[in-house]
Design an enzyme around this catalytic site. Structure first.
Site, PDB file in Angstrom:
ATOM      1  N   GLY A  77       0.829  -1.192   0.000  1.00 47.28           N
ATOM      2  CA  GLY A  77       0.000   0.000   0.000  1.00 47.28           C
ATOM      3  C   GLY A  77       0.866   1.245   0.000  1.00 47.28           C
ATOM      4  N   CYS A 104       5.237  -6.187   1.883  1.00 46.76           N
ATOM      5  CA  CYS A 104       5.634  -4.776   1.943  1.00 46.76           C
ATOM      6  C   CYS A 104       4.873  -4.051   3.065  1.00 46.76           C
ATOM      7  CB  CYS A 104       5.436  -4.110   0.580  1.00 46.76           C
ATOM      8  SG  CYS A 104       6.468  -2.638   0.347  1.00 46.76           S
ATOM      9  N   HIS A 191       8.100  -7.435  -3.418  1.00 48.94           N
ATOM     10  CA  HIS A 191       6.871  -7.848  -4.097  1.00 48.94           C
ATOM     11  C   HIS A 191       7.119  -9.127  -4.888  1.00 48.94           C
ATOM     12  CE1 HIS A 191       4.310  -4.341  -3.250  1.00 48.94           C
ATOM     13  NE2 HIS A 191       5.439  -3.648  -3.262  1.00 48.94           N
ATOM     14  N   GLY A 246     -19.163 -10.375 -29.643  1.00 57.18           N
ATOM     15  CA  GLY A 246     -18.183 -11.045 -30.488  1.00 57.18           C
ATOM     16  C   GLY A 246     -16.832 -11.193 -29.837  1.00 57.18           C
ATOM     17  N   ASP A 249     -15.168 -12.554 -23.981  1.00 60.42           N
ATOM     18  CA  ASP A 249     -15.988 -12.607 -22.769  1.00 60.42           C
ATOM     19  C   ASP A 249     -17.428 -12.987 -23.088  1.00 60.42           C
ATOM     20  OD1 ASP A 249     -13.679 -11.717 -21.592  1.00 60.42           O
ATOM     21  OD2 ASP A 249     -14.368  -9.658 -21.329  1.00 60.42           O
ATOM     22  N   SER A 250     -18.068 -12.237 -23.980  1.00 64.04           N
ATOM     23  CA  SER A 250     -19.471 -12.509 -24.273  1.00 64.04           C
ATOM     24  C   SER A 250     -19.641 -13.825 -25.031  1.00 64.04           C
ATOM     25  CB  SER A 250     -20.100 -11.354 -25.060  1.00 64.04           C
ATOM     26  OG  SER A 250     -19.554 -11.251 -26.357  1.00 64.04           O
ATOM     27  N   SER A 251     -18.659 -14.189 -25.856  1.00 63.02           N
ATOM     28  CA  SER A 251     -18.748 -15.451 -26.589  1.00 63.02           C
ATOM     29  C   SER A 251     -18.621 -16.642 -25.650  1.00 63.02           C
ATOM     30  CB  SER A 251     -17.669 -15.514 -27.671  1.00 63.02           C
ATOM     31  OG  SER A 251     -17.830 -14.478 -28.618  1.00 63.02           O
ATOM     32  N   LYS A 397      -9.160 -12.336 -17.049  1.00 62.56           N
ATOM     33  CA  LYS A 397      -9.237 -12.457 -18.506  1.00 62.56           C
ATOM     34  C   LYS A 397      -8.568 -13.731 -19.006  1.00 62.56           C
ATOM     35  CE  LYS A 397     -10.344 -10.262 -22.423  1.00 62.56           C
ATOM     36  NZ  LYS A 397     -11.637  -9.619 -22.700  1.00 62.56           N
TER      37      LYS A 397
END
Length: 541
Positions: A77, A104, A191, A246, A249-251, A397
């Site tokens: 943060g 961190c 990190h 198309g 994601d939507s497909s 994704k």
């Protein structure tokens, strides 16, 4: 998450996640203290095939117990733990008996709350540092001594709480990694989740597998099977409407819903006229003929084009396209309806970042007040009420792509580059006209053809053409020309948050340039954009 055919074993009793969904798996929870890397931590955990979620640092110990986590990670943060009003977690977390890893700021908070001391460092430490390991066991098993780790801190732990010991140090930080082995409390001043940390994934695996004792059960096959059950239980015999774009994601969502509820699903594709060459026809044919998922095609090209007349400001373009989408969607949903549910391709980053949802006070159901701009570019009116079904809202994704692949989507959809909701309307700078749309479609088609021929499509995050609102002088066939320049924009990226321009072969650029100026009427010049993000954005508008 990996593409597998077998069902992952069940490891725990179902619990309720923060989003109210049944979760029949192990879970690592990340408490977010404002780090830019919190989502990345969750993604790295999931790469180990263990489920993870990001929660607010305000989540109480009692709320965490209800989720039955196998482990907890405190993110980094921007604050200093000794600042007035600095964010802090519920101190009861240390008494839960659950392994905790502080990263961190999370490490410094752990030290401070348990009685140690955190002070401003004499020398801040940013960027790459060599990790010198003092204890190569437990958290640092198989982490090579001298591994590069990514530092980003101006504070240091100058006194550790009772029972803690140092696991590793750097040339500038005495306590780069610490542990209380008995209580399974760990902290790292670097990190491990970023790609710059060469031993980071090994450290994360140690925490997930060895310390938290998780099993790799978060698989594509397990997700698909569980989600189909959830969809059927939620929807019952009701009808569901999906606005198909198309994109992946939507497909993927369409395939998943059709597998779960069959003909109860209605897919609507609104062709606003700003898609790439042949895409609308290809999409409808693929779904209707090859996949046997009927698509209601709505040709709204002319009405969208009319809304673009005289508009040059990119935000005004988006506003008008969004407003017109609402109008068309409302008209068509009434014509095809009634529907009880609206399916949206909401992803997990949207869940974390977005507040574009509302709750029906009578039923407690989430109802749609907006369709996200990157999907359908417009917000639905509040009086057009559907209950939402969002089966992808647990996924990142890359996980959606794996699910799409497992469901049988073709590579051209699964690996499709991100495409903006307003489409080519924001890749034409200035006013959008039918002539310019035809020019850009033809140029963009050549770009896609050539990068596919070179086998480079999957190597690039995005590759597209932009049409500028100016003209330049040229010579073609001994004649002076005064025509449009086209910009080529090819970038590489992991998540779209940052991007670098792609160093593609010169002969590829030459081929594309030659084809565009010879085959696309109205263009006499091609240039290549060598701007990274930041300072530029990937799209030009």
């Amino acid at each position: 998450m990996t593409v597998q055919t077998e069902q992952a074993p069940q490891t725990s009793s179902p619990v309720e996640t923060p989003s109210g969904e049944s979760l029949n798996r192990q879970i690592i929870l990340i408490l977010d203290f404002g780090s830019q890397y919190s989502e990345l931590i969750a993604r790295r955990i999931r790469e180990t095939q263990v489920y993870s979620e990001v929660l607010s640092y305000r989540t109480t110990a009692e709320q965490l117990r209800q989720l039955n986590p196998k482990g907890i990670i405190l993110s980094g943060g921007p604050n200093s733990v000794y600042d007035a009003g600095a964010p802090a977690c519920d101190p009861e977390i240390w008494q839960m008996g659950v392994p905790v890893l502080g990263v961190c700021y999370g490490m410094q908070l752990m030290v401070k709350q348990l009685g140690g001391t955190v002070q401003r460092a004499k020398r801040a430490e940013y960027g790459k540092a060599s990790l010198l390991i003092d204890d190569p066991t437990d958290l640092l098993t198989n982490v090579e001594d001298g591994s590069t780790m990514w530092m980003s801190h101006g504070d240091s732990c100058t006194a550790l709480p009772e029972g803690f010991e140092v696991l590793a140090h750097t040339g500038n930080t005495e306590s780069a990694a610490i542990a209380h082995h008995e209580k399974k409390l760990y902290g790292v001043q670097f990190h491990p989740e970023v790609v710059h940390s060469t031993g980071g994934l090994a450290l994360i695996r140690n925490f997930v597998y060895h310390i938290c004792e998780c099993q790799p059960t978060w698989t594509t096959a397990a997700f698909v099977e569980e989600t189909i059950r959830e969809i059927r239980a939620k929807v019952g015999d009701k009808r569901v409407l999906l606005a198909l774009s198309g994109g992946v994601d939507s497909s993927t969502l369409a395939f998943l819903l059709h597998k779960a509820i069959g003909d109860q699903l209605t897919c609507m594709f609104i062709d606003q006229g700003f898609m790439r060459k042949y895409e609308p026809e290809r999409l409808v044919k693929l779904f209707s003929e090859q996949f046997h998922i009927p698509v209601q095609y709505v040709n709204a090209r002319q009405r969208f084009l009319e809304k673009m007349a005289g508009v040059t400001d990119p935000e005004e373009k988006r506003r008008r396209i969004g407003h017109e989408f609402i109008q068309v969607f409302e008209e068509e949903s009434k014509r095809l309806g009634p529907f009880d549910y609206l399916a949206q391709g909401t992803l997990y980053p949207d869940v974390i970042e977005s507040a574009d949802t509302n709750v029906d006070p009578k039923t407690g159901e989430r109802v749609a007040v907006k369709i996200k701009s990157h999907h359908n570019v417009g917000g639905l009116p509040k009086d057009l009420r559907f209950k939402l079904v969002e089966p992808l809202r647990k996924l990142f994704k890359d996980e959606v792509r794996k699910v799409g692949h497992s469901l049988g989507l073709p590579e051209e959809i699964v690996q499709r580059h991100p495409f903006p909701g307003p489409g080519l309307a924001i890749r034409i700078l200035g006013e959008v006209t039918a002539e310019k749309l035809n020019i850009l479609r033809d140029a963009d088609y050549i770009v896609r053809q050539e990068i596919n021929r070179q086998g480079m499509y999957s190597e690039l995050w995005q590759a597209f053409a932009v049409l500028l609102p100016v003209r330049s002088v040229g010579v073609m066939g001994d004649q002076r020309t005064y025509a449009y320049p086209v910009v080529l924009r090819f970038v590489k990226s992991e998540d779209g948050m940052t991007a670098d321009w792609a160093r593609v072969p010169y002969d590829l650029l030459e081929t594309i340039s030659n084809r565009i100026v010879n085959e696309v009427a109205g263009v006499n010049r091609v240039v290549y954009d060598v701007t990274s993000k930041p300072p530029g954005t990937i799209e030009w508008e």
